[in-house]
Design an enzyme around this catalytic site. Structure first.
Site, mmCIF file in Angstrom:
data_model
loop_
_atom_site.group_PDB
_atom_site.id
_atom_site.type_symbol
_atom_site.label_atom_id
_atom_site.label_comp_id
_atom_site.label_asym_id
_atom_site.label_seq_id
_atom_site.Cartn_x
_atom_site.Cartn_y
_atom_site.Cartn_z
ATOM 1 C CE LYS A 197 0.542 -1.520 -22.967
ATOM 2 N NZ LYS A 197 -0.065 -0.539 -22.067
ATOM 3 C CG ASP A 235 -3.393 1.087 -21.872
ATOM 4 O OD1 ASP A 235 -3.805 0.183 -21.114
ATOM 5 O OD2 ASP A 235 -2.349 0.987 -22.545
#
Ligand code: ATR
Length: 280
Positions: A70, A107
């Protein structure tokens, strides 16, 4: 009429064989009448940038990025959305029509939607404890501060990392840092586990006194049912404790929306996923 191939998406990580994302996105596609292809690709750290470049050059429409890539994704894209820049990590990529590769991070929305909408937990005017100071914890901070808690305390086993993280967000809200072993008698309304401890079946060494009967626990990790952390919260009298399975589905729903322009329904997908995981 020439047949058109389906738009191509994938999740990339290392390892990736456990990923539920292909199943989730295919369910979303079915529910919204879309046709997509969504694969799962295991890419080693050294090959990540080359893979992403090739994927979009070859016509891929979007990527989900998971551990450990990420942060690398955030560094690789041409531009980051503000929430991905705040998280220092990107989990959803796509290419604009002008060729610009965009990195976003869903997220935080996933966490908030699961906590607030699915579980009815209000974060405003609450004392929140966030345990952990790695990438997962960092991604939670800006979204949590947006909800205007009274305080957001970052506690980590290695206190220095908590202090560095809190310093990054100083000025953005009532954020402070503590060592995990130094929470004293403070009680919290919401306790979020963003450490990787659950992955090895452990719980962070948290003083049970931080939990009271109105505390809600949330573990970013998930398992077949409860995690070591959600069990810890319940054993010590928390009102409720939830795992991150709902966050997984909700972050995927936001990615699907960014790519396809339509919000998929999540309730049935989450229910079925829970049943599937329990049956393994
Ligand atoms: P991620 O990107 O998943 O957050 P990371 O950057 O490796 O991964 O961070 C892992 C986090 O989990 C850290 O906050 C780590 O604490 P330390 O900084 O002290 O290492 C925390 N962690 C992992 N295992 C833990 C355990 N058994 N108890 C408490 N904290 C733990």
């Amino acid at each position: 009429m020439a047949s058109q191939s389906a738009d191509r998406y994938a999740v990339v990580g290392h390892p990736i064989s456990h990923s539920r994302s292909p199943w989730i996105h295919h369910e979303f596609a079915k529910a919204t009448g879309q046709t997509i292809e969504y694969g799962r690709v295991d890419v080693a750290v050294a090959d990540f940038s080359r893979f992403v470049g090739d994927f979009f050059r070859e016509g891929g429409r979007g990527l989900n990025v998971t551990l450990p890539h990420k942060e690398a994704a955030a560094a690789f894209v041409d531009t980051l959305t503000p929430r991905a820049a705040a998280a220092g990590a990107a989990n959803t990529l796509w290419q604009q029509s002008d060729g610009v590769l965009v990195g976003d991070n869903t997220d935080g929305v996933g966490l908030l939607t699961d906590l607030m909408k699915n579980h009815g937990v209000s974060l405003a005017n609450r004392h929140i404890l966030l345990i952990g100071a790695g990438g997962a914890a960092r991604g939670c901070i800006a979204p949590l501060l947006d909800q205007q808690p009274i305080s957001l305390t970052i506690a980590n086993r290695t206190a220095d990392r908590a202090h560095s993280l809190a310093a990054l967000f100083a000025g953005k809200g009532p954020v402070r840092a503590r060592s995990l072993s130094d929470l004293g008698g403070t009680v919290f309304d919401i306790v979020i586990n963003a450490t990787s401890a659950s992955l090895s079946g452990e719980t962070p060494a948290l003083a049970p006194q931080v939990i009271h009967r109105d505390t809600v626990g949330y573990d970013l990790a998930y398992g077949k049912g409860d995690t070591a952390f959600t069990i810890f919260c319940k054993v010590h009298g928390a009102k409720a404790a939830y795992t991150g399975l709902g966050m997984l589905v909700e972050q995927a729903a936001e990615a699907f929306y960014l790519w396809r322009g339509v919000k998929p329904p999540t309730e049935a997908v989450l229910r079925e996923l829970q049943a599937m995981i329990r049956a393994i």
